[in-house]
Every structure is written in C-alpha cells, then in structure tokens.
Design a protein around this motif. Sequence first.
Motif, PDB file in Angstrom:
ATOM      1  N   ARG A   1      60.159  68.507  17.442  1.00  0.00           N
ATOM      2  CA  ARG A   1      59.104  67.592  17.655  1.00  0.00           C
ATOM      3  C   ARG A   1      59.598  67.289  19.246  1.00  0.00           C
ATOM      4  O   ARG A   1      60.524  66.527  19.827  1.00  0.00           O
ATOM      5  CB  ARG A   1      58.955  66.546  16.801  1.00  0.00           C
ATOM      6  N   VAL A   2      58.143  66.942  19.764  1.00  0.00           N
ATOM      7  CA  VAL A   2      58.705  66.209  21.105  1.00  0.00           C
ATOM      8  C   VAL A   2      57.840  64.483  20.760  1.00  0.00           C
ATOM      9  O   VAL A   2      56.626  64.094  20.211  1.00  0.00           O
ATOM     10  CB  VAL A   2      57.429  66.517  22.253  1.00  0.00           C
ATOM     11  N   LEU A   3      58.964  63.907  21.359  1.00  0.00           N
ATOM     12  CA  LEU A   3      58.515  62.336  21.334  1.00  0.00           C
ATOM     13  C   LEU A   3      58.292  61.543  22.115  1.00  0.00           C
ATOM     14  O   LEU A   3      57.663  60.774  22.771  1.00  0.00           O
ATOM     15  CB  LEU A   3      60.220  61.531  21.116  1.00  0.00           C
ATOM     16  N   HIS A   4      58.618  62.428  23.694  1.00  0.00           N
ATOM     17  CA  HIS A   4      57.854  61.258  24.673  1.00  0.00           C
ATOM     18  C   HIS A   4      56.935  62.935  25.760  1.00  0.00           C
ATOM     19  O   HIS A   4      57.956  63.964  26.067  1.00  0.00           O
ATOM     20  CB  HIS A   4      59.141  61.199  25.992  1.00  0.00           C
ATOM     21  N   VAL A   5      56.108  62.308  26.640  1.00  0.00           N
ATOM     22  CA  VAL A   5      56.077  63.523  27.615  1.00  0.00           C
ATOM     23  C   VAL A   5      55.621  62.790  29.295  1.00  0.00           C
ATOM     24  O   VAL A   5      54.853  61.954  28.931  1.00  0.00           O
ATOM     25  CB  VAL A   5      54.525  64.211  27.040  1.00  0.00           C
ATOM     26  N   PRO A  23      50.338  61.097  24.012  1.00  0.00           N
ATOM     27  CA  PRO A  23      50.787  59.821  24.312  1.00  0.00           C
ATOM     28  C   PRO A  23      51.546  59.965  26.131  1.00  0.00           C
ATOM     29  O   PRO A  23      52.529  60.691  25.885  1.00  0.00           O
ATOM     30  CB  PRO A  23      51.002  59.328  23.620  1.00  0.00           C
ATOM     31  N   ILE A  24      51.508  59.618  27.325  1.00  0.00           N
ATOM     32  CA  ILE A  24      51.885  60.167  28.477  1.00  0.00           C
ATOM     33  C   ILE A  24      53.498  58.684  28.449  1.00  0.00           C
ATOM     34  O   ILE A  24      53.193  57.843  28.864  1.00  0.00           O
ATOM     35  CB  ILE A  24      51.587  60.350  29.547  1.00  0.00           C
ATOM     36  N   THR A  25      54.031  59.055  28.671  1.00  0.00           N
ATOM     37  CA  THR A  25      55.344  58.257  29.445  1.00  0.00           C
ATOM     38  C   THR A  25      55.765  57.677  30.077  1.00  0.00           C
ATOM     39  O   THR A  25      55.875  56.979  30.925  1.00  0.00           O
ATOM     40  CB  THR A  25      56.491  58.669  27.972  1.00  0.00           C
ATOM     41  N   THR A  26      55.595  59.223  31.555  1.00  0.00           N
ATOM     42  CA  THR A  26      55.769  58.347  32.925  1.00  0.00           C
ATOM     43  C   THR A  26      55.456  59.854  33.646  1.00  0.00           C
ATOM     44  O   THR A  26      54.743  60.429  32.643  1.00  0.00           O
ATOM     45  CB  THR A  26      57.208  58.859  32.938  1.00  0.00           C
ATOM     46  N   VAL A  27      54.740  58.614  34.323  1.00  0.00           N
ATOM     47  CA  VAL A  27      53.804  59.885  35.758  1.00  0.00           C
ATOM     48  C   VAL A  27      54.843  59.981  36.549  1.00  0.00           C
ATOM     49  O   VAL A  27      55.447  58.408  37.370  1.00  0.00           O
ATOM     50  CB  VAL A  27      52.416  59.240  36.414  1.00  0.00           C
ATOM     51  N   GLN A  28      54.899  60.548  37.352  1.00  0.00           N
ATOM     52  CA  GLN A  28      56.026  60.454  38.606  1.00  0.00           C
ATOM     53  C   GLN A  28      55.458  61.381  39.845  1.00  0.00           C
ATOM     54  O   GLN A  28      54.636  62.464  39.482  1.00  0.00           O
ATOM     55  CB  GLN A  28      57.343  61.775  38.805  1.00  0.00           C
ATOM     56  N   GLN A  29      55.316  60.278  41.036  1.00  0.00           N
ATOM     57  CA  GLN A  29      54.085  61.273  42.392  1.00  0.00           C
ATOM     58  C   GLN A  29      54.871  61.368  43.994  1.00  0.00           C
ATOM     59  O   GLN A  29      55.554  59.914  43.767  1.00  0.00           O
ATOM     60  CB  GLN A  29      52.982  60.317  41.701  1.00  0.00           C
ATOM     61  N   GLU A  30      54.806  61.538  44.164  1.00  0.00           N
ATOM     62  CA  GLU A  30      55.569  61.398  45.621  1.00  0.00           C
ATOM     63  C   GLU A  30      54.659  60.140  45.858  1.00  0.00           C
ATOM     64  O   GLU A  30      53.650  59.592  46.207  1.00  0.00           O
ATOM     65  CB  GLU A  30      55.228  62.535  46.333  1.00  0.00           C
ATOM     66  N   ILE A  31      55.061  59.529  47.076  1.00  0.00           N
ATOM     67  CA  ILE A  31      55.206  57.919  47.379  1.00  0.00           C
ATOM     68  C   ILE A  31      56.127  58.147  48.642  1.00  0.00           C
ATOM     69  O   ILE A  31      57.047  57.559  48.522  1.00  0.00           O
ATOM     70  CB  ILE A  31      55.025  56.459  46.627  1.00  0.00           C
ATOM     71  N   ASN A  32      55.217  57.547  50.006  1.00  0.00           N
ATOM     72  CA  ASN A  32      56.401  57.375  51.018  1.00  0.00           C
ATOM     73  C   ASN A  32      55.303  56.787  52.130  1.00  0.00           C
ATOM     74  O   ASN A  32      53.523  56.512  51.655  1.00  0.00           O
ATOM     75  CB  ASN A  32      57.064  58.395  51.388  1.00  0.00           C
ATOM     76  N   LEU A  33      55.838  56.332  53.376  1.00  0.00           N
ATOM     77  CA  LEU A  33      54.412  56.415  54.232  1.00  0.00           C
ATOM     78  C   LEU A  33      53.307  57.283  55.057  1.00  0.00           C
ATOM     79  O   LEU A  33      52.308  56.860  55.252  1.00  0.00           O
ATOM     80  CB  LEU A  33      55.440  55.889  55.380  1.00  0.00           C
ATOM     81  N   LEU A  34      53.503  58.233  54.391  1.00  0.00           N
ATOM     82  CA  LEU A  34      52.360  59.612  54.532  1.00  0.00           C
ATOM     83  C   LEU A  34      51.428  59.421  53.301  1.00  0.00           C
ATOM     84  O   LEU A  34      50.282  60.078  53.180  1.00  0.00           O
ATOM     85  CB  LEU A  34      52.770  60.555  54.724  1.00  0.00           C
ATOM     86  N   VAL A  35      51.940  59.208  51.730  1.00  0.00           N
ATOM     87  CA  VAL A  35      51.602  60.325  50.606  1.00  0.00           C
ATOM     88  C   VAL A  35      51.501  59.009  49.715  1.00  0.00           C
ATOM     89  O   VAL A  35      52.699  57.943  50.068  1.00  0.00           O
ATOM     90  CB  VAL A  35      52.485  61.057  50.131  1.00  0.00           C
ATOM     91  N   ARG A  36      49.849  58.839  49.622  1.00  0.00           N
ATOM     92  CA  ARG A  36      50.323  57.597  48.060  1.00  0.00           C
ATOM     93  C   ARG A  36      49.524  58.012  47.530  1.00  0.00           C
ATOM     94  O   ARG A  36      48.154  58.849  47.800  1.00  0.00           O
ATOM     95  CB  ARG A  36      48.899  56.747  48.592  1.00  0.00           C
ATOM     96  N   PRO A  37      49.704  57.358  46.545  1.00  0.00           N
ATOM     97  CA  PRO A  37      48.842  57.814  44.534  1.00  0.00           C
ATOM     98  C   PRO A  37      47.612  57.248  44.732  1.00  0.00           C
ATOM     99  O   PRO A  37      47.828  56.468  45.110  1.00  0.00           O
ATOM    100  CB  PRO A  37      49.573  57.691  44.102  1.00  0.00           C
ATOM    101  N   SER A  38      46.815  57.814  43.996  1.00  0.00           N
ATOM    102  CA  SER A  38      45.477  57.339  44.246  1.00  0.00           C
ATOM    103  C   SER A  38      45.339  55.965  42.870  1.00  0.00           C
ATOM    104  O   SER A  38      46.185  55.703  41.978  1.00  0.00           O
ATOM    105  CB  SER A  38      44.565  58.114  43.508  1.00  0.00           C
TER     106      SER A  38
END
Length: 120
Positions: A1-5, A23-38
Amino acid sequence: RVLHVGVEDYDYDMLLELSEAVPITTVQQEINLLVRPSARTHAFCYQTGCQFVAYGALLGGFLSNKYLGMNRPTPDAQHSKQIDYLGSIDQWGDWRSFQALLSALDRVAKRHDATIAQIA
C-alpha cells in the motif's frame, strides 16, 4: 500500500491529473537563477498542502567559479546529470550568455569577498 506520493518535474496539469487519483505529498522541481517553477505549481502546493522541494540550486555546479571562462563541457556516462543541467542552460540562452552571467556573478562576488556559488 502506498502511503505517500512524491513527484519530480511534473507541470501543473500533470499535478492536477495525478491528484485526482492520489494525494501528492511532495513536488520536486529544479529552481535556480535560470529555471523557475510556475506560479501555478507553487499555488498547487500551497492549496493542497504538499511540500515543494527544490533541487539544482547551483545547476549541478555550473553556477560556480569552476566553469567561469571554460568551454562548454561534454558530459560522459559518469556525469550524465550534466546533460540535464546543460539543457537548462540551453533553454535559458546559450553557453556564451551563460558565461556572461557567470562573469557578472563573479564581479558581484568579488565585491562581497564571496564566490559565484554563494551569490547564485
């Protein structure tokens, strides 16, 4: 059984679609001077209570003194993640523009007795 996604590099529409199933527990995205999440991704995390996890703050080391004045590297099998970070640089501009950014960061760093990585 999956408890966290947790997900990596999902855009807003993908997050919405998946969140209808689980349900989504975490969202991981690249973030730096060049790349910004929306802003929509940040809003999704805020509204659903999931955690936003950043990676690539220094573009895998590219935002450092090590690459100032250097030719564009050619990644090998031992450094395959460099391909992704070089792709981020290419989406932002080109290697010459990136070198100009590193030069500007270096000038700021020198005024503050710091390194490019510390300023970035």
